[in-house]
Design a protein around this motif. Structure first.
Motif, PDB file in Angstrom:
ATOM      1  N   LEU A   6       5.709   5.008   1.369  1.00  0.00           N
ATOM      2  CA  LEU A   6       6.135   5.435   1.544  1.00  0.00           C
ATOM      3  C   LEU A   6       7.091   6.471   2.800  1.00  0.00           C
ATOM      4  O   LEU A   6       8.287   6.399   2.788  1.00  0.00           O
ATOM      5  CB  LEU A   6       5.099   6.699   1.707  1.00  0.00           C
ATOM      6  CG  LEU A   6       4.408   7.172   0.337  1.00  0.00           C
ATOM      7  CD1 LEU A   6       3.079   8.288   0.475  1.00  0.00           C
ATOM      8  CD2 LEU A   6       5.312   7.973  -0.744  1.00  0.00           C
ATOM      9  N   ASP A   7       6.244   5.558   4.036  1.00  0.00           N
ATOM     10  CA  ASP A   7       6.873   5.475   4.634  1.00  0.00           C
ATOM     11  C   ASP A   7       8.222   4.972   4.857  1.00  0.00           C
ATOM     12  O   ASP A   7       9.405   4.594   5.544  1.00  0.00           O
ATOM     13  CB  ASP A   7       6.136   4.047   6.202  1.00  0.00           C
ATOM     14  CG  ASP A   7       4.743   5.374   7.289  1.00  0.00           C
ATOM     15  OD1 ASP A   7       5.128   6.559   6.531  1.00  0.00           O
ATOM     16  OD2 ASP A   7       4.105   4.694   7.372  1.00  0.00           O
ATOM     17  N   GLY A   8       8.364   3.605   4.388  1.00  0.00           N
ATOM     18  CA  GLY A   8       9.438   2.146   4.383  1.00  0.00           C
ATOM     19  C   GLY A   8      10.541   3.425   3.445  1.00  0.00           C
ATOM     20  O   GLY A   8      11.819   3.404   4.129  1.00  0.00           O
ATOM     21  N   LEU A   9      10.333   4.208   2.553  1.00  0.00           N
ATOM     22  CA  LEU A   9      11.576   5.122   1.478  1.00  0.00           C
ATOM     23  C   LEU A   9      11.607   5.588   2.767  1.00  0.00           C
ATOM     24  O   LEU A   9      13.158   5.970   2.521  1.00  0.00           O
ATOM     25  CB  LEU A   9      10.397   5.472   0.199  1.00  0.00           C
ATOM     26  CG  LEU A   9      11.068   6.622  -0.406  1.00  0.00           C
ATOM     27  CD1 LEU A   9      12.938   5.733  -1.639  1.00  0.00           C
ATOM     28  CD2 LEU A   9      10.081   6.775  -1.563  1.00  0.00           C
ATOM     29  N   PHE A  10      10.838   6.301   3.204  1.00  0.00           N
ATOM     30  CA  PHE A  10      11.364   8.033   3.620  1.00  0.00           C
ATOM     31  C   PHE A  10      11.891   7.476   5.078  1.00  0.00           C
ATOM     32  O   PHE A  10      13.073   7.945   5.647  1.00  0.00           O
ATOM     33  CB  PHE A  10      10.355   8.517   4.579  1.00  0.00           C
ATOM     34  CG  PHE A  10       9.762   9.782   3.128  1.00  0.00           C
ATOM     35  CD1 PHE A  10      10.016   9.223   2.058  1.00  0.00           C
ATOM     36  CD2 PHE A  10       7.925  10.007   3.606  1.00  0.00           C
ATOM     37  CE1 PHE A  10       8.465   9.783   0.646  1.00  0.00           C
ATOM     38  CE2 PHE A  10       7.033  10.593   2.630  1.00  0.00           C
ATOM     39  CZ  PHE A  10       7.085  10.368   1.317  1.00  0.00           C
ATOM     40  N   ASP A  11      11.886   6.559   5.517  1.00  0.00           N
ATOM     41  CA  ASP A  11      13.208   5.366   6.710  1.00  0.00           C
ATOM     42  C   ASP A  11      14.549   5.733   5.672  1.00  0.00           C
ATOM     43  O   ASP A  11      15.710   5.836   7.046  1.00  0.00           O
ATOM     44  CB  ASP A  11      12.273   4.316   7.445  1.00  0.00           C
ATOM     45  CG  ASP A  11      13.237   3.608   8.245  1.00  0.00           C
ATOM     46  OD1 ASP A  11      13.997   4.853   9.734  1.00  0.00           O
ATOM     47  OD2 ASP A  11      13.764   2.541   7.956  1.00  0.00           O
ATOM     48  N   LEU A  12      14.006   4.773   4.735  1.00  0.00           N
ATOM     49  CA  LEU A  12      15.677   5.073   4.337  1.00  0.00           C
ATOM     50  C   LEU A  12      16.127   5.583   3.760  1.00  0.00           C
ATOM     51  O   LEU A  12      17.735   5.812   4.478  1.00  0.00           O
ATOM     52  CB  LEU A  12      15.632   3.419   2.708  1.00  0.00           C
ATOM     53  CG  LEU A  12      16.649   3.447   1.687  1.00  0.00           C
ATOM     54  CD1 LEU A  12      17.548   2.886   2.398  1.00  0.00           C
ATOM     55  CD2 LEU A  12      16.163   3.226   0.758  1.00  0.00           C
ATOM     56  N   THR A  13      15.839   6.566   3.395  1.00  0.00           N
ATOM     57  CA  THR A  13      16.235   7.835   2.763  1.00  0.00           C
ATOM     58  C   THR A  13      17.211   8.426   4.058  1.00  0.00           C
ATOM     59  O   THR A  13      17.919   9.230   3.784  1.00  0.00           O
ATOM     60  CB  THR A  13      15.490   8.873   1.935  1.00  0.00           C
ATOM     61  OG1 THR A  13      14.783   8.021   1.430  1.00  0.00           O
ATOM     62  CG2 THR A  13      16.242  10.368   2.100  1.00  0.00           C
ATOM     63  N   SER A  14      16.515   7.929   5.172  1.00  0.00           N
ATOM     64  CA  SER A  14      17.437   8.819   6.764  1.00  0.00           C
ATOM     65  C   SER A  14      18.248   8.342   6.576  1.00  0.00           C
ATOM     66  O   SER A  14      19.253   8.855   7.224  1.00  0.00           O
ATOM     67  CB  SER A  14      15.864   8.608   7.502  1.00  0.00           C
ATOM     68  OG  SER A  14      16.410   9.212   9.123  1.00  0.00           O
ATOM     69  N   ARG A  15      18.117   6.781   6.635  1.00  0.00           N
ATOM     70  CA  ARG A  15      19.168   6.356   7.055  1.00  0.00           C
ATOM     71  C   ARG A  15      20.253   6.560   6.085  1.00  0.00           C
ATOM     72  O   ARG A  15      21.731   6.449   6.860  1.00  0.00           O
ATOM     73  CB  ARG A  15      19.369   4.670   7.535  1.00  0.00           C
ATOM     74  CG  ARG A  15      18.285   4.282   8.495  1.00  0.00           C
ATOM     75  CD  ARG A  15      17.583   2.632   8.590  1.00  0.00           C
ATOM     76  NE  ARG A  15      16.815   2.877   7.569  1.00  0.00           N
ATOM     77  CZ  ARG A  15      17.393   1.092   6.444  1.00  0.00           C
ATOM     78  NH1 ARG A  15      18.519   1.073   6.218  1.00  0.00           N
ATOM     79  NH2 ARG A  15      16.209   0.961   6.255  1.00  0.00           N
ATOM     80  N   PRO A  31       0.896  -1.011  -0.050  1.00  0.00           N
ATOM     81  CA  PRO A  31       0.292   0.000   0.100  1.00  0.00           C
ATOM     82  C   PRO A  31       0.853   1.544   0.082  1.00  0.00           C
ATOM     83  O   PRO A  31       2.020   1.555   0.844  1.00  0.00           O
ATOM     84  CB  PRO A  31      -1.021  -0.613   1.510  1.00  0.00           C
ATOM     85  CG  PRO A  31       0.052  -1.197   2.278  1.00  0.00           C
ATOM     86  CD  PRO A  31       0.638  -2.134   1.133  1.00  0.00           C
ATOM     87  N   LEU A  32       0.350   2.233  -0.752  1.00  0.00           N
ATOM     88  CA  LEU A  32       1.354   3.798  -0.841  1.00  0.00           C
ATOM     89  C   LEU A  32       2.033   4.179   0.564  1.00  0.00           C
ATOM     90  O   LEU A  32       2.903   4.524   0.756  1.00  0.00           O
ATOM     91  CB  LEU A  32       0.478   4.380  -1.532  1.00  0.00           C
ATOM     92  CG  LEU A  32       1.570   5.562  -2.095  1.00  0.00           C
ATOM     93  CD1 LEU A  32       2.506   5.187  -3.089  1.00  0.00           C
ATOM     94  CD2 LEU A  32      -0.048   6.670  -2.856  1.00  0.00           C
ATOM     95  N   PRO A  33       0.819   3.970   1.859  1.00  0.00           N
ATOM     96  CA  PRO A  33       1.568   5.266   2.819  1.00  0.00           C
ATOM     97  C   PRO A  33       2.103   4.271   3.722  1.00  0.00           C
ATOM     98  O   PRO A  33       3.479   4.293   4.192  1.00  0.00           O
ATOM     99  CB  PRO A  33      -0.137   4.870   3.885  1.00  0.00           C
ATOM    100  CG  PRO A  33      -1.041   4.388   2.800  1.00  0.00           C
ATOM    101  CD  PRO A  33      -0.398   3.656   1.514  1.00  0.00           C
ATOM    102  N   LYS A  34       2.416   2.605   3.224  1.00  0.00           N
ATOM    103  CA  LYS A  34       3.878   2.097   4.062  1.00  0.00           C
ATOM    104  C   LYS A  34       4.969   2.452   3.374  1.00  0.00           C
ATOM    105  O   LYS A  34       5.643   1.690   3.474  1.00  0.00           O
ATOM    106  CB  LYS A  34       3.315   0.666   4.024  1.00  0.00           C
ATOM    107  CG  LYS A  34       3.896  -0.331   4.638  1.00  0.00           C
ATOM    108  CD  LYS A  34       4.255   0.086   6.075  1.00  0.00           C
ATOM    109  CE  LYS A  34       5.438  -0.902   6.801  1.00  0.00           C
ATOM    110  NZ  LYS A  34       5.654  -0.774   8.174  1.00  0.00           N
TER     111      LYS A  34
END
Length: 724
Positions: A397-406, A392-395
């Protein structure tokens, strides 16, 4: 894909045909946004405001150019960066931003009113920026700055900007005079008009085709989630009682509809009907691109020859990394030699599979996607419809943003109430530094869903504004803002948007483009982010990001079943990785075919004297690069927007050229250890501080070698495709 990556300054522009008196500009929301240097006020924006705002910006820039030229002629002060380059960056910004908004809205919220304004004003914008580029006084100032003692004190970004400005002015005809200059400028105007017409025809041809199906038996094999979308589309078209179970269903040529039908429908006649419609899209009246293509190729060749080049391909490569057409052709040929035998075997396997499973007719083009999906499902027990609920898109996005942060040491937060948007589905986000200084360093809009009635197909990143120290407010650096545009399936009923794995890859791809735009540290707009980056290197960050979709840790963070939040099961993930090389040679040949066709049309084809038509050329190139030949009536060129409406003319090869760099760059992360958080973060910071930060301030190969510690190697690309 980059939609000309926001390079709005010289791509396309506008004509004032009726000089009307300006009225009440102070209340114009576009003007207010420009004056305040704020984001566009999309919700307050009225179409009738667009033309007055543009006319004012055109008139102002015209006066500013005259004033700058007068000062340079008079030489009232010694030429320095501060009194030449800084005024040019400041004075050109308002019109660039305004025209960028118009181009953006034309691609995501197209309307007859907006088209009319764009058509009315386009040639005047072309004229004013051409006047800017062809100014002898400004060009002479560029050269004097480069030859001055101050040159040695310039940083890398300043040197690259000046060199690019000199090259850009030269390629814009600054050295032409008299009749040649007049003709060159006519070509510029007409070429801009043709690009817009081509794009509008593709959109209109896609929008105009629809097929209402009422017989349930004709929809066999199509997944329930797709039937829901088709019923939803039918309901929006006036069939109020449409349901997924009973229909009616509305089929169209936009990708979230076309691809699932070709992949899953057991109704061969239905697949054929949609395939043929798509293969001939925008090739007949009233949305016919044939004459537009022929005229475009003719004008491009003439423009190149006026500038002293033999072909448009040579002109295109003058500002790219690839040293020559011969080197591009060599890359295409070498990769073809590796791929073609494997692709022949892949197609033979597919034919045998189809026969084994009951197809008695010879394999046709509209059968390929269907049997490819069937065989993939059997070989790897893999089905998009099984995978989609986990993305699902919200999930995602959450994972993509977390990867970007790390990886890159930033934090991404929703900020939907901080910007006006052009559609209710659009999202807005801030990117902040991590740590004690958590200031906002970038922002972006995300427009994820297909809207075939008003939005172009495909996916792209475009520039809203670029990073600039000069163009900030109250002494602050102006932070970069990106448009990220996708065309995936929208939410259906109470389900969120469920993404195919390919749609997940596409989101990562466009986000990679966005990261290079947003995480730049260059403070000059002309070299910040993707600006000033050679076109055949600009796909590096986007293709690089796709690789994380095949990392288990990343998959765990971006997947979660929309009902249970269970991450993608290990077996499904292993099957996705195993299937990555499935039909890989055929997929690469397809891209090589497009690149070779693009280069041939812009280098070897003479649109004036050739006895071959563009479609005979299309089929001749396909004969060399495609294992299954296209239909005799296939007119793919009529919807090849990359090269006829975008920025990839004589540059489609860039995808493969940059993929060598992207695969090799990802190899450094693999060597560091994708599951070693400390090493991953260290390597991520190195990537951020080079590829993402330096933008166009240094040559791409220098940037790559600074990150990788050596020259690029093709080995990682061949390994990824199983071609070693």
């Amino acid at each position: 894909m980059l939609r000309a990556v926001g390079r709005v300054g010289t791509r396309a522009f506008v004509r004032v045909r009726n000089a009307r008196r300006m009225s009440n500009l102070a209340s114009n929301s576009l003007v207010q946004a420009v004056q305040k240097r704020s984001l566009p006020m999309f919700q307050k924006l009225r179409v009738e405001e667009v033309a007055p705002a543009l006319r004012d910006a055109i008139s102002t820039l015209d006066k500013d150019i005259g004033s700058i030229e007068g000062d340079l002629k008079a030489k009232t002060q010694d030429l320095r960066w501060e009194n030449v380059m800084n005024p040019l960056e400041i004075k050109s910004d308002p019109l660039q931003r305004l025209w960028g908004v118009v181009g953006h809205l034309l691609s995501v919220k197209n309307s007859s009113e907006l088209r009319e304004i764009h058509s009315e004003l386009q040639s005047d914008v072309v004229k004013i920026f051409t006047k800017f580029a062809q100014s002898p006084e400004i060009f002479q100032a560029y050269k004097e700055l480069k030859n001055s003692a101050e040159w040695n004190n310039y940083n890398d970004a300043q040197k690259r900007i000046l060199e690019a400005a000199i090259r850009g002015a030269t390629l814009s005809g600054v050295g032409l005079t008299g009749a040649e200059k007049e003709r060159f400028n006519e070509l510029q105007l007409r070429s801009a008009e043709l690009k817009t017409k081509f794009s509008n025809n593709v959109l209109d041809a896609t929008k105009s085709y629809s097929l209402i199906v009422t017989d349930k038996d004709e929809m066999n094999g199509i997944p329930h989630s797709v039937l829901q979308l088709l019923a939803q589309n039918a309901a929006a078209d006036g069939h109020e009682n449409a349901t997924a179970e009973e229909g009616p269903w509305k089929l169209s040529l936009d990708m979230p509809v076309l691809l699932p039908v070709l992949k899953y429908s057991t109704n061969r006649a239905l697949r054929e009907k949609l395939y043929r419609a798509n293969a001939t899209k925008a090739s007949t009246e009233p949305y016919n691109n044939v004459d537009i293509i022929n005229e475009t190729l003719k004008l491009r060749k003439e423009r190149a020859q006026l500038l002293g080049f033999n072909t448009y391909a040579e002109l295109s490569l003058a500002s790219k990394m690839a040293p020559s057409v011969a080197e591009v052709d060599k890359m295409h040929s070498e990769l073809r030699e590796k791929c073609h035998p494997i692709a022949v075997a892949e197609l033979e396997q597919l034919k045998n599979y189809a026969v084994k499973n009951g197809q008695t007719e010879p394999l046709a083009q509209w059968d390929v996607a269907f049997w490819t999906e069937k065989m993939r499902a059997e070989l790897y027990d893999l089905d998009d419809e099984i995978i989609k609920p986990y993305f699902p898109l919200p999930k995602v996005l959450d994972g993509l943003f977390d990867l970007t942060s790390r990886l890159f040491g930033v934090t991404i937060e929703a900020a939907d109430n901080q910007a006006e948007k052009w559609h209710d589905d659009v999202r807005f986000f801030n990117i902040r530094k991590t740590g004690s200084d958590n200031s906002i360093i970038a922002q972006f809009f995300l427009d994820p869903y297909a809207r075939p009635a008003e939005k172009n197909g495909g996916a792209w990143m475009n520039t809203c504004v670029g990073r600039s120290k000069l163009l900030g407010v109250n002494g602050a650096v102006r932070i970069p803002v990106a448009y990220l545009i996708c065309n995936q399936s929208p939410p259906v009923g109470d389900k969120p948007s469920l993404m195919t794995f390919r749609e997940v890859e596409t989101l990562f791809h466009e986000f990679g483009h966005g990261l290079q735009h947003m995480l730049t540290t260059v403070e000059y707009d002309a070299a910040a982010g993707i600006n000033g980056v050679e076109w055949d290197a600009v796909e590096l960050p986007s293709q690089f990001m796709e690789n994380f979709c095949y990392h288990r840790g990343t998959i765990n963070s971006i997947s979660g079943h929309y009902e249970t939040n269970e991450p993608l099961p290990e077996k499904l993930f292993e099957k996705i990785c195993d299937a990555r090389k499935y039909m890989a040679a055929s997929g690469m040949l397809r891209q090589l075919n497009f690149g070779a066709l693009d280069m041939y049309l812009h280098d070897k084809y003479d649109p004036t004297t050739s006895k071959e038509s563009i479609f005979e050329i299309q089929h001749k190139i396909a004969h060399r690069y495609a294992v299954m030949q296209p239909l005799p009536e296939d007119r793919f060129l009529c919807s090849f927007s990359h090269i006829f409406a975008g920025g990839y003319a004589a540059g489609y090869y860039s995808y493969k050229w940059a993929e060598v760099l992207s695969c090799d760059a990802f190899g450094k992360f693999e060597e560091a250890g994708l599951d070693d958080n400390e090493s991953l973060a260290k390597t991520g910071r190195e990537f951020r501080d080079t590829v993402l930060a330096l933008g166009g301030s240094r040559h791409p190969l220098q940037v790559f070698e600074q990150f990788r510690g050596r020259k690029q190697s093709i080995d990682a690309l061949l390994k990824q495709y199983g071609l070693q």
